[in-house]
Design a protein around this motif. Structure first.
Motif, PDB file in Angstrom:
ATOM      1  N   ASP A  69       0.841  -1.191   0.000  1.00  0.00           N
ATOM      2  CA  ASP A  69       0.000   0.000   0.000  1.00  0.00           C
ATOM      3  C   ASP A  69       0.882   1.249   0.000  1.00  0.00           C
ATOM      4  O   ASP A  69       1.475   1.601   1.009  1.00  0.00           O
ATOM      5  CB  ASP A  69      -0.891  -0.027   1.242  1.00  0.00           C
ATOM      6  N   SER A  73      -0.273   4.262  -0.494  1.00  0.00           N
ATOM      7  CA  SER A  73      -1.034   5.436  -0.044  1.00  0.00           C
ATOM      8  C   SER A  73      -0.539   5.949   1.303  1.00  0.00           C
ATOM      9  O   SER A  73      -0.573   7.147   1.561  1.00  0.00           O
ATOM     10  CB  SER A  73      -2.531   5.122   0.026  1.00  0.00           C
ATOM     11  N   THR A  74      -0.033   5.070   2.148  1.00  0.00           N
ATOM     12  CA  THR A  74       0.471   5.484   3.471  1.00  0.00           C
ATOM     13  C   THR A  74       1.790   6.234   3.369  1.00  0.00           C
ATOM     14  O   THR A  74       2.236   6.841   4.329  1.00  0.00           O
ATOM     15  CB  THR A  74       0.667   4.269   4.390  1.00  0.00           C
ATOM     16  N   LYS A  90      -1.714   0.425  -5.427  1.00  0.00           N
ATOM     17  CA  LYS A  90      -2.567   1.229  -4.547  1.00  0.00           C
ATOM     18  C   LYS A  90      -1.786   2.466  -4.115  1.00  0.00           C
ATOM     19  O   LYS A  90      -0.959   2.413  -3.233  1.00  0.00           O
ATOM     20  CB  LYS A  90      -2.994   0.429  -3.323  1.00  0.00           C
ATOM     21  N   ASP A 120      -6.443   6.186  -1.623  1.00  0.00           N
ATOM     22  CA  ASP A 120      -7.337   5.462  -0.716  1.00  0.00           C
ATOM     23  C   ASP A 120      -8.704   6.127  -0.742  1.00  0.00           C
ATOM     24  O   ASP A 120      -8.792   7.360  -0.761  1.00  0.00           O
ATOM     25  CB  ASP A 120      -6.770   5.472   0.703  1.00  0.00           C
ATOM     26  N   SER A 121      -9.752   5.335  -0.725  1.00  0.00           N
ATOM     27  CA  SER A 121     -11.110   5.885  -0.795  1.00  0.00           C
ATOM     28  C   SER A 121     -11.683   6.241   0.576  1.00  0.00           C
ATOM     29  O   SER A 121     -12.824   6.680   0.668  1.00  0.00           O
ATOM     30  CB  SER A 121     -12.042   4.895  -1.510  1.00  0.00           C
ATOM     31  N   ALA A 122     -10.905   6.089   1.640  1.00  0.00           N
ATOM     32  CA  ALA A 122     -11.378   6.469   2.981  1.00  0.00           C
ATOM     33  C   ALA A 122     -11.710   7.963   2.996  1.00  0.00           C
ATOM     34  O   ALA A 122     -10.986   8.768   2.412  1.00  0.00           O
ATOM     35  CB  ALA A 122     -10.317   6.162   4.025  1.00  0.00           C
ATOM     36  N   TYR A 126      -8.898  10.432   3.964  1.00  0.00           N
ATOM     37  CA  TYR A 126      -7.613  10.348   3.271  1.00  0.00           C
ATOM     38  C   TYR A 126      -7.552  11.364   2.129  1.00  0.00           C
ATOM     39  O   TYR A 126      -8.513  11.535   1.388  1.00  0.00           O
ATOM     40  CB  TYR A 126      -7.393   8.949   2.697  1.00  0.00           C
ATOM     41  N   ASN A 133      -4.207  12.704  -0.600  1.00  0.00           N
ATOM     42  CA  ASN A 133      -2.801  12.844  -0.953  1.00  0.00           C
ATOM     43  C   ASN A 133      -2.690  13.974  -1.974  1.00  0.00           C
ATOM     44  O   ASN A 133      -2.943  13.784  -3.152  1.00  0.00           O
ATOM     45  CB  ASN A 133      -2.239  11.552  -1.544  1.00  0.00           C
ATOM     46  N   ASP A 182      -5.566   1.981  -7.808  1.00  0.00           N
ATOM     47  CA  ASP A 182      -6.342   2.869  -6.945  1.00  0.00           C
ATOM     48  C   ASP A 182      -5.596   4.191  -6.793  1.00  0.00           C
ATOM     49  O   ASP A 182      -4.514   4.230  -6.225  1.00  0.00           O
ATOM     50  CB  ASP A 182      -6.562   2.230  -5.573  1.00  0.00           C
ATOM     51  N   SER A 213      -7.530   6.946  -5.744  1.00  0.00           N
ATOM     52  CA  SER A 213      -8.609   7.699  -5.096  1.00  0.00           C
ATOM     53  C   SER A 213      -8.061   8.785  -4.188  1.00  0.00           C
ATOM     54  O   SER A 213      -7.044   8.597  -3.515  1.00  0.00           O
ATOM     55  CB  SER A 213      -9.491   6.757  -4.263  1.00  0.00           C
ATOM     56  N   LYS A 261      -9.891   2.600  -9.571  1.00  0.00           N
ATOM     57  CA  LYS A 261     -10.567   3.512  -8.649  1.00  0.00           C
ATOM     58  C   LYS A 261      -9.900   4.874  -8.733  1.00  0.00           C
ATOM     59  O   LYS A 261      -8.686   4.982  -8.562  1.00  0.00           O
ATOM     60  CB  LYS A 261     -10.485   2.999  -7.213  1.00  0.00           C
TER      61      LYS A 261
END
Length: 173
Positions: A88, A90-91, A109, A112-114, A117, A119, A137, A139, A160
């Motif tokens: 991941d 995204s982190t 990825k 993130d779709s949270a 979140y 970026n 992803d 997102s 996504k």
């Protein structure tokens, strides 16, 4: 695959020319990488190198050097053609990501779709002919704008991009 394994161990042949690169903006630099083949996994964090042995199909943790502070830090993952998962991203809040040499990647990825979140660093995503890439992803990456060409990703099944700034996506016919 013995020759590729030895190339990764001794950093010979084209091992160092076969890489995934990104610029990171977070202190979460530990990677969980799944190699496609047995190989040594080397990551260069700025000027600090970390190298661990990975086995085909098994998730391998590549730790971040202690005390390293990320702020637009170039990060290079070597042996890209022998990697199926890079975890991941995204982190890590990457600003640019180039996976064009990661021909065995199955998933990417970067976002993130949270709902909490976002970026804002990601501005460039470079894909190649990643024929095994099944999902992407991006997102909640609002500064990833323009058009994204994924024609070389012929196995792509899931994409996504909710909350991204993309205006268009060129899929394979």
């Amino acid at each position: 695959n013995r020759i590729k394994y030895l190339d990764s161990k001794y950093e010979a042949a084209d091992y160092l020319a076969d890489f995934i690169t990104m610029r990171m903006y977070t202190d979460e630099g530990t990677f969980k990488i799944t190699p496609y083949i047995d190989q040594y996994l080397k990551i260069r964090y700025g000027s600090a190198d970390v190298k661990v042995r990975g086995k085909a199909g098994e998730e391998t943790t590549v730790p971040c050097p202690a005390g390293l502070v990320f702020n637009d830090t170039e990060t290079i993952i070597y042996g890209a053609n022998g990697i199926s998962e890079i975890g991941d991203l995204s982190t890590k809040y990457p600003g640019t990501v180039d996976v064009s040499k990661g021909l065995k990647l199955a998933a990417l990825k970067v976002g993130d779709s949270a709902p909490d979140y976002q970026n804002t660093h990601l501005t460039t995503l470079t894909l190649g002919n990643n024929k095994l890439l099944r999902s992407i992803d991006v997102s909640n990456c609002p500064n990833l704008v323009g058009n994204l060409n994924v024609e070389g990703c012929t196995a792509l099944r899931e994409f996504k991009a909710t909350g991204s700034g993309l205006k268009g996506i060129t899929f394979v016919d």
